[in-house]
Scaffold this motif. Structure first.
Motif, PDB file in Angstrom:
ATOM      1  N   PHE A 126       0.847  -1.180   0.000  1.00 50.82           N
ATOM      2  CA  PHE A 126       0.000   0.000   0.000  1.00 50.82           C
ATOM      3  C   PHE A 126       0.891   1.242   0.000  1.00 50.82           C
ATOM      4  O   PHE A 126       1.539   1.546   0.997  1.00 50.82           O
ATOM      5  N   SER A 128       1.899   5.430  -0.404  1.00 49.82           N
ATOM      6  CA  SER A 128       1.335   6.729  -0.043  1.00 49.82           C
ATOM      7  C   SER A 128       2.412   7.804  -0.098  1.00 49.82           C
ATOM      8  O   SER A 128       3.615   7.505  -0.145  1.00 49.82           O
ATOM      9  N   LYS A 143      -4.536   9.483  -7.125  1.00 50.72           N
ATOM     10  CA  LYS A 143      -5.691   8.589  -7.039  1.00 50.72           C
ATOM     11  C   LYS A 143      -5.695   7.597  -8.193  1.00 50.72           C
ATOM     12  O   LYS A 143      -5.972   6.410  -8.024  1.00 50.72           O
ATOM     13  N   LYS A 144      -5.357   8.091  -9.376  1.00 48.15           N
ATOM     14  CA  LYS A 144      -5.294   7.235 -10.561  1.00 48.15           C
ATOM     15  C   LYS A 144      -4.256   6.139 -10.389  1.00 48.15           C
ATOM     16  O   LYS A 144      -4.447   4.997 -10.834  1.00 48.15           O
ATOM     17  N   HIS A 145      -3.137   6.467  -9.747  1.00 49.61           N
ATOM     18  CA  HIS A 145      -2.052   5.494  -9.529  1.00 49.61           C
ATOM     19  C   HIS A 145      -2.213   4.718  -8.223  1.00 49.61           C
ATOM     20  O   HIS A 145      -1.319   3.967  -7.837  1.00 49.61           O
ATOM     21  N   LYS A 146      -3.340   4.937  -7.542  1.00 48.75           N
ATOM     22  CA  LYS A 146      -3.647   4.240  -6.285  1.00 48.75           C
ATOM     23  C   LYS A 146      -2.593   4.488  -5.227  1.00 48.75           C
ATOM     24  O   LYS A 146      -2.166   3.574  -4.506  1.00 48.75           O
ATOM     25  N   GLU A 148      -2.066   6.931  -1.940  1.00 52.69           N
ATOM     26  CA  GLU A 148      -2.803   7.812  -1.040  1.00 52.69           C
ATOM     27  C   GLU A 148      -1.982   9.066  -0.718  1.00 52.69           C
ATOM     28  O   GLU A 148      -0.754   9.017  -0.656  1.00 52.69           O
ATOM     29  N   TRP A 159      -5.370   5.493   8.044  1.00 49.42           N
ATOM     30  CA  TRP A 159      -5.247   4.707   6.813  1.00 49.42           C
ATOM     31  C   TRP A 159      -4.622   3.342   7.102  1.00 49.42           C
ATOM     32  O   TRP A 159      -5.139   2.302   6.656  1.00 49.42           O
ATOM     33  N   LYS A 163      -6.462  -0.550   6.955  1.00 50.78           N
ATOM     34  CA  LYS A 163      -5.940  -1.717   6.228  1.00 50.78           C
ATOM     35  C   LYS A 163      -5.804  -2.920   7.170  1.00 50.78           C
ATOM     36  O   LYS A 163      -6.122  -4.058   6.802  1.00 50.78           O
TER      37      LYS A 163
END
Length: 216
Positions: A126, A128, A143-146, A148, A159, A163
C-alpha cells in the motif's frame, strides 16, 4: 512558516518510526536496540514465526521513503499461509508550494521501484505520499495510480489502521475455528492497539465465540 512545515513532516516521519519501533521491541520482548543486536539469528527467526514481525526500513533517494513490513506469525494451515503486508510511505519535504502534477513522475517512480520489488516477494503493498499540501491535479493523479495522499499524522495512522482492521475482519469471517489462527489474531490486535486504536468489540466477541478446534 516554511521551516515549521518541513519540521512537521519530519515529526510525522519520526513518529511513524517510533510507533513501529516500539511495536517491534514489544513483539521481541526487548527494551533496547542493543538487546536486539545481541539476539542470535535463530531466536529472531523463532520469534518471527511465533509472534509475527515488524520491520521499518529507509529507502529511496535521500531516505525519503519509509517501508514498513508487517508479517503474520507462521501457520501450517494451507488456507492461511503467512500473510505479508507492506506500507510504502514517501515523505516530501518541499514546502515552497503544494505538490503539483509535474513533480509526481519522479516521486511515483521512486515509490513503484520499491512497490514492485515487494510485490514480487509476495507482499500486499500500500503506497502513499506525505506532504504539507497537494494541488487538486496532483491528488487526481495520485488517485489514478492508487497512491494515497496525506498531510497529517492522524490521517496516515487511520489509513494504516483501516488496512489492518480489514485484515482482522477477514480473518474473523474466514476462520471456522481459532486453533492455528490465534497467533495471527493476537498479532494484528497488538499492532492496531500499538498505533493507538481499539479493536471493535464485535470483532473481539465474534472471535471469542468461535470454537477452538474444528468439528471432528
Amino acid at each position: 512558516m516554511k521551516e515549521s512545515q518541513r519540521t512537521r513532516i519530519y515529526e510525522i516521519r519520526g513518529e511513524v518510526i517510533r510507533a513501529f519501533g516500539s511495536l517491534k521491541k514489544k513483539l521481541l520482548g526487548i527494551k533496547d536496540v542493543i538487546d536486539l543486536l545481541n539476539l542470535p539469528r535463530w531466536a529472531k527467526t523463532r520469534i518471527k514465526e511465533e509472534k509475527g514481525s515488524i520491520e521499518v526500513q529507509e529507502d529511496g533517494y535521500g531516505n525519503r521513503i519509509l517501508t514498513i513490513k508487517v508479517e503474520d506469525p507462521w501457520t501450517d494451515d494451507w488456507t492461511r499461509k503467512q500473510r505479508k503486508t507492506a506500507f510504502v510511505i514517501y515523505f516530501s519535504f518541499q514546502t515552497s508550494k503544494p505538490v503539483v502534477p509535474s513533480q509526481l513522475p519522479w516521486k511515483l517512480n521512486q515509490i513503484y521501484k520499491i512497490v514492485n520489488k515487494l510485490r514480487a516477494r509476495g507482499y500486499h503493498v500500500f503506497p502513499s505520499i506525505v506532504a504539507f499540501s497537494f494541488s487538486p491535479g496532483a491528488k487526481e493523479i495520485l488517485k489514478k495510480h492508487k497512491v494515497e495522499a496525506f498531510t497529517t499524522l492522524d490521517s496516515l495512522k487511520i489509513w494504516i489502521y483501516n488496512k489492518l482492521i480489514f485484515r482482522l475482519q477477514k480473518l474473523v469471517e474466514v476462520a471456522k475455528f481459532t486453533f492455528k489462527f490465534d497467533r495471527i489474531f493476537s498479532f494484528l490486535k497488538t499492532v492496531i492497539q500499538g498505533l493507538g486504536f481499539d479493536v471493535p468489540t464485535p470483532l473481539l466477541e465474534a472471535w471469542a465465540l468461535k470454537p477452538k478446534f474444528p468439528n471432528r
